[in-house]
Design a protein around this motif. Structure first.
Motif, PDB file in Angstrom:
ATOM      1  N   SER A   1       4.759   3.503   6.368  1.00 39.14           N
ATOM      2  CA  SER A   1       5.228   4.613   5.849  1.00 39.14           C
ATOM      3  C   SER A   1       4.937   4.814   4.498  1.00 39.14           C
ATOM      4  CB  SER A   1       6.617   3.853   5.300  1.00 39.14           C
ATOM      5  OG  SER A   1       7.165   3.016   6.581  1.00 39.14           O
ATOM      6  N   ARG A   2       5.216   5.998   4.696  1.00 37.32           N
ATOM      7  CA  ARG A   2       4.462   7.019   3.066  1.00 37.32           C
ATOM      8  C   ARG A   2       5.993   7.565   3.297  1.00 37.32           C
ATOM      9  NH1 ARG A   2       0.409   9.270   7.337  1.00 37.32           N
ATOM     10  NH2 ARG A   2       2.047  10.812   9.110  1.00 37.32           N
ATOM     11  N   LEU A   3       5.161   8.231   1.354  1.00 40.90           N
ATOM     12  CA  LEU A   3       6.451   9.277   0.846  1.00 40.90           C
ATOM     13  C   LEU A   3       5.417  10.328   1.124  1.00 40.90           C
ATOM     14  CD1 LEU A   3       8.455   7.499  -1.871  1.00 40.90           C
ATOM     15  CD2 LEU A   3       9.132   8.193   0.628  1.00 40.90           C
ATOM     16  N   VAL A   4       6.094  11.793   1.760  1.00 40.51           N
ATOM     17  CA  VAL A   4       5.060  12.505   1.182  1.00 40.51           C
ATOM     18  C   VAL A   4       5.808  14.429   0.712  1.00 40.51           C
ATOM     19  CG1 VAL A   4       3.677  12.838   3.297  1.00 40.51           C
ATOM     20  CG2 VAL A   4       6.235  13.973   3.994  1.00 40.51           C
ATOM     21  N   LEU A   5       5.300  14.935   0.205  1.00 40.08           N
ATOM     22  CA  LEU A   5       6.105  15.711  -0.921  1.00 40.08           C
ATOM     23  C   LEU A   5       6.427  16.930  -0.076  1.00 40.08           C
ATOM     24  CD1 LEU A   5       6.312  16.540  -3.680  1.00 40.08           C
ATOM     25  CD2 LEU A   5       3.969  18.488  -3.936  1.00 40.08           C
ATOM     26  N   ARG A   6       8.401  16.955   0.312  1.00 43.52           N
ATOM     27  CA  ARG A   6       8.944  18.206   0.574  1.00 43.52           C
ATOM     28  C   ARG A   6       8.818  19.317   0.339  1.00 43.52           C
ATOM     29  NH1 ARG A   6      14.283  16.223   2.583  1.00 43.52           N
ATOM     30  NH2 ARG A   6      15.303  15.945   0.139  1.00 43.52           N
ATOM     31  N   GLU A   7       9.392  19.274  -1.369  1.00 44.36           N
ATOM     32  CA  GLU A   7       9.351  20.812  -2.012  1.00 44.36           C
ATOM     33  C   GLU A   7       9.032  20.390  -3.164  1.00 44.36           C
ATOM     34  OE1 GLU A   7      13.423  22.353  -2.842  1.00 44.36           O
ATOM     35  OE2 GLU A   7      13.693  20.574  -1.363  1.00 44.36           O
ATOM     36  N   TYR A   8       8.716  21.278  -3.832  1.00 44.05           N
ATOM     37  CA  TYR A   8       8.164  21.533  -5.181  1.00 44.05           C
ATOM     38  C   TYR A   8       9.278  21.133  -6.654  1.00 44.05           C
ATOM     39  CZ  TYR A   8       3.585  22.706  -3.768  1.00 44.05           C
ATOM     40  OH  TYR A   8       2.278  23.039  -2.676  1.00 44.05           O
ATOM     41  N   ALA A   9       8.902  20.514  -7.701  1.00 43.10           N
ATOM     42  CA  ALA A   9      10.054  20.094  -8.332  1.00 43.10           C
ATOM     43  C   ALA A   9      10.887  21.330  -8.714  1.00 43.10           C
ATOM     44  CB  ALA A   9       9.009  19.688  -9.493  1.00 43.10           C
ATOM     45  N   SER A  10      12.125  21.113  -8.847  1.00 49.67           N
ATOM     46  CA  SER A  10      12.729  22.294  -9.515  1.00 49.67           C
ATOM     47  C   SER A  10      14.086  21.495 -10.376  1.00 49.67           C
ATOM     48  CB  SER A  10      13.264  22.994  -8.677  1.00 49.67           C
ATOM     49  OG  SER A  10      14.523  22.065  -8.038  1.00 49.67           O
TER      50      SER A  10
ATOM     51  N   ARG B   1     -13.708  -9.775   2.741  1.00 51.39           N
ATOM     52  CA  ARG B   1     -12.296 -10.103   3.816  1.00 51.39           C
ATOM     53  C   ARG B   1     -11.087 -10.481   3.603  1.00 51.39           C
ATOM     54  NH1 ARG B   1     -15.758 -14.140   0.301  1.00 51.39           N
ATOM     55  NH2 ARG B   1     -14.306 -14.582  -0.463  1.00 51.39           N
ATOM     56  N   GLU B   2     -10.124 -10.410   5.001  1.00 50.11           N
ATOM     57  CA  GLU B   2      -9.021 -10.810   4.813  1.00 50.11           C
ATOM     58  C   GLU B   2      -8.411 -10.885   3.910  1.00 50.11           C
ATOM     59  OE1 GLU B   2      -5.458 -11.773   7.657  1.00 50.11           O
ATOM     60  OE2 GLU B   2      -7.411 -11.777   8.585  1.00 50.11           O
ATOM     61  N   GLY B   3      -7.398 -10.331   3.153  1.00 45.12           N
ATOM     62  CA  GLY B   3      -6.847 -11.038   2.132  1.00 45.12           C
ATOM     63  C   GLY B   3      -7.643 -10.929   0.954  1.00 45.12           C
ATOM     64  N   GLU B   4      -8.296 -10.462   0.500  1.00 43.77           N
ATOM     65  CA  GLU B   4      -8.651  -9.964  -0.314  1.00 43.77           C
ATOM     66  C   GLU B   4      -8.287  -9.050  -1.411  1.00 43.77           C
ATOM     67  OE1 GLU B   4     -13.592 -11.143  -1.102  1.00 43.77           O
ATOM     68  OE2 GLU B   4     -13.364  -9.008  -0.116  1.00 43.77           O
ATOM     69  N   TYR B   5      -7.738  -8.657  -2.814  1.00 48.67           N
ATOM     70  CA  TYR B   5      -7.604  -8.008  -3.646  1.00 48.67           C
ATOM     71  C   TYR B   5      -8.447  -6.580  -3.914  1.00 48.67           C
ATOM     72  CZ  TYR B   5      -2.708  -9.910  -3.387  1.00 48.67           C
ATOM     73  OH  TYR B   5      -0.968 -10.678  -3.394  1.00 48.67           O
ATOM     74  N   VAL B   6      -8.520  -5.323  -3.874  1.00 47.58           N
ATOM     75  CA  VAL B   6      -8.838  -4.295  -4.230  1.00 47.58           C
ATOM     76  C   VAL B   6      -8.203  -3.424  -4.946  1.00 47.58           C
ATOM     77  CG1 VAL B   6     -11.109  -4.923  -2.219  1.00 47.58           C
ATOM     78  CG2 VAL B   6      -8.939  -3.254  -2.263  1.00 47.58           C
ATOM     79  N   LEU B   7      -9.599  -2.618  -5.726  1.00 42.66           N
ATOM     80  CA  LEU B   7      -9.100  -1.092  -6.675  1.00 42.66           C
ATOM     81  C   LEU B   7      -9.132   0.083  -5.950  1.00 42.66           C
ATOM     82  CD1 LEU B   7      -7.233  -0.185  -9.568  1.00 42.66           C
ATOM     83  CD2 LEU B   7     -10.105   0.009  -9.905  1.00 42.66           C
ATOM     84  N   ALA B   8      -7.966   0.743  -5.260  1.00 43.69           N
ATOM     85  CA  ALA B   8      -8.205   1.364  -4.668  1.00 43.69           C
ATOM     86  C   ALA B   8      -7.743   2.602  -4.929  1.00 43.69           C
ATOM     87  CB  ALA B   8      -7.715   0.514  -2.801  1.00 43.69           C
ATOM     88  N   HIS B   9      -7.212   3.761  -4.168  1.00 48.37           N
ATOM     89  CA  HIS B   9      -6.484   4.842  -4.561  1.00 48.37           C
ATOM     90  C   HIS B   9      -5.945   5.337  -3.359  1.00 48.37           C
ATOM     91  CE1 HIS B   9      -6.633   8.768  -6.428  1.00 48.37           C
ATOM     92  NE2 HIS B   9      -6.129   8.458  -7.065  1.00 48.37           N
ATOM     93  N   SER B  10      -4.757   4.376  -2.564  1.00 48.95           N
ATOM     94  CA  SER B  10      -4.305   4.257  -1.573  1.00 48.95           C
ATOM     95  C   SER B  10      -3.073   6.169  -1.970  1.00 48.95           C
ATOM     96  CB  SER B  10      -3.944   3.318  -0.701  1.00 48.95           C
ATOM     97  OG  SER B  10      -4.949   2.597  -0.723  1.00 48.95           O
ATOM     98  N   GLY B  11      -2.248   6.288  -2.832  1.00 43.96           N
ATOM     99  CA  GLY B  11      -1.654   6.567  -3.191  1.00 43.96           C
ATOM    100  C   GLY B  11       0.162   6.045  -2.542  1.00 43.96           C
ATOM    101  N   TRP B  12       1.125   7.242  -2.365  1.00 45.05           N
ATOM    102  CA  TRP B  12       2.748   6.007  -2.012  1.00 45.05           C
ATOM    103  C   TRP B  12       2.308   6.311  -0.721  1.00 45.05           C
ATOM    104  CZ3 TRP B  12       6.249   9.947  -4.609  1.00 45.05           C
ATOM    105  CH2 TRP B  12       5.686   9.802  -6.360  1.00 45.05           C
ATOM    106  N   GLN B  13       2.035   5.111  -0.241  1.00 43.78           N
ATOM    107  CA  GLN B  13       2.058   4.794   1.127  1.00 43.78           C
ATOM    108  C   GLN B  13       1.756   3.248   1.292  1.00 43.78           C
ATOM    109  OE1 GLN B  13      -0.569   6.478   3.455  1.00 43.78           O
ATOM    110  NE2 GLN B  13      -2.956   6.696   2.339  1.00 43.78           N
TER     111      GLN B  13
END
Length: 359
Positions: A23-32, A105-117
């Motif tokens: 799942s992910r959140l996408v921007l539907r409209e700009y802030a107001s 390897r499976e299970g390792e933690y990493v620093l990523a930049h995946s965003g809101w998903q």
């Protein structure tokens, strides 16, 4: 990449695993004027499979950063503005779910930049740093042991260069950069005057980091209290986003004072009050001030996937393991909590680093 032994290549077909959904959140409209949560839409998408040399990551923790609010503005700089339908980018602590690269390897933690998903497939070459829970909790990679800590560590090391007895004023001292700066300066015997806003944050800074003085910038008589707290002037001034401390600190700066700027100032230029830039430039000239910016936008090495400076990792890791550094986190739960978390950050209601956990 680290020096650990490489695991055999792992090939998995998680896209066919029952019950696994992305799942992910996408921007539907700009802030107001509407609540930020109404600007996003939740989407399900097929769980992708990694190709050769790629990793499938599951998002574990997300960093909530004020730049996300900037990206939501229709009039933002095109280089910053998020397009409608896109996922909000941010630093993440992610776990390797499937690997087709011998270095992970499976299970390792990493620093990523995946965003809101919840999931992302990335080329393994994009991941520059693994995270080891035995060194520090993985959440610290989004705060004191990540971007914010790196900015603080770089500012102290490269600009502040504190000497025993120096007086240092640290603005926004309750935030992840300010709190880290306070502790690093104190470890070098500087006398820290910590500035934050509100009684709760003042109490938190006093209790957690024990600087020489803690001041509430919103309290009546703040400027008088600041002068009284700095009888010998100010040798180091760490400005950290707010901007409201510049005017009262400027006349207190000593000759050769060091001034790292650690974020874009949250103030607007009011032309009716006159142009104050010449005053600041004259102070730089007459006092020979050292002023240098530290921001994630213009220093490529600060991108989350490049936070692999061995000296930073070694020094901060040792301080964290020994208990010499303290930090504070607030954690909200679930993908749908992301807009509310950002609203909380915009209102300044968080205490310490604000994270969202997806588990």
């Amino acid at each position: 990449m680290d020096g650990h032994a490489h695991a055999p290549e792992v090939e998995q077909s998680l896209a066919r695993t029952p019950g696994v959904e992305a799942s992910r959140l996408v921007l539907r409209e700009y802030a107001s004027a509407r609540p930020l949560r109404e600007c996003f839409a939740r989407e399900a998408f097929p769980l992708p499979e990694p190709g050769p040399g790629q990793l499938l990551l599951r998002t574990h923790l997300l960093s909530i950063d004020i730049c996300a609010h900037t990206r939501m503005q229709a009039d933002a700089d095109p280089a910053d503005r998020l397009d409608l339908g896109e996922v909000m980018p941010c630093a993440t602590v992610s776990q390797v779910v499937a690997s087709r690269h011998r270095g992970f390897r499976e299970g390792e933690y990493v620093l990523a930049h995946s965003g809101w998903q919840t999931h992302e497939v990335v080329d393994a070459s994009e991941i520059r740093r693994k995270l080891y829970p035995n060194v520090a909790p993985v959440a610290t990679a989004l705060g004191i042991y990540g971007l914010y800590g790196y900015i603080a560590w770089s500012a102290v090391r490269e600009v502040c260069q504190p000497k025993a007895g120096d007086t240092a004023v640290v603005a926004a001292a309750a935030g992840p950069i300010g709190a880290t700066v306070c502790q690093l300066l104190q470890a070098r015997q500087a006398r820290v005057v910590a500035v934050t806003s509100g009684e709760e944050k003042c109490a938190h800074v006093r209790r957690s980091f024990d600087p020489a003085v803690v001041l509430d910038r919103d309290a009546p008589g703040f400027e008088d209290a600041l002068r009284a707290a700095c009888p010998d002037g100010v040798d180091i001034f760490v400005e950290n986003v707010d901007g409201r401390c510049i005017d009262p600190v400027l006349p207190l700066l000593n000759r050769f004072a060091r001034v790292p700027l650690c974020g874009a100032l949250d103030v607007e230029w009011d032309r009716s009050t006159g142009d104050r830039l010449p005053v600041f430039l004259n102070a730089m000239l007459e006092l020979q001030l050292q002023v240098r910016p530290f921001t994630s936008r213009d220093i490529t090495r600060l991108h989350p996937q490049y936070l692999a400076d061995p000296q930073f990792i070694s020094e901060l890791g040792a301080l964290l393991r020994s208990g010499q550094l303290r930090w504070h986190e607030e954690v909200m739960e679930g993908l749908d909590a992301l807009p509310q978390a950002l609203e909380r950050l915009v209102r300044g209601e968080n205490l310490g680093k604000l994270l969202v956990r997806l588990d």
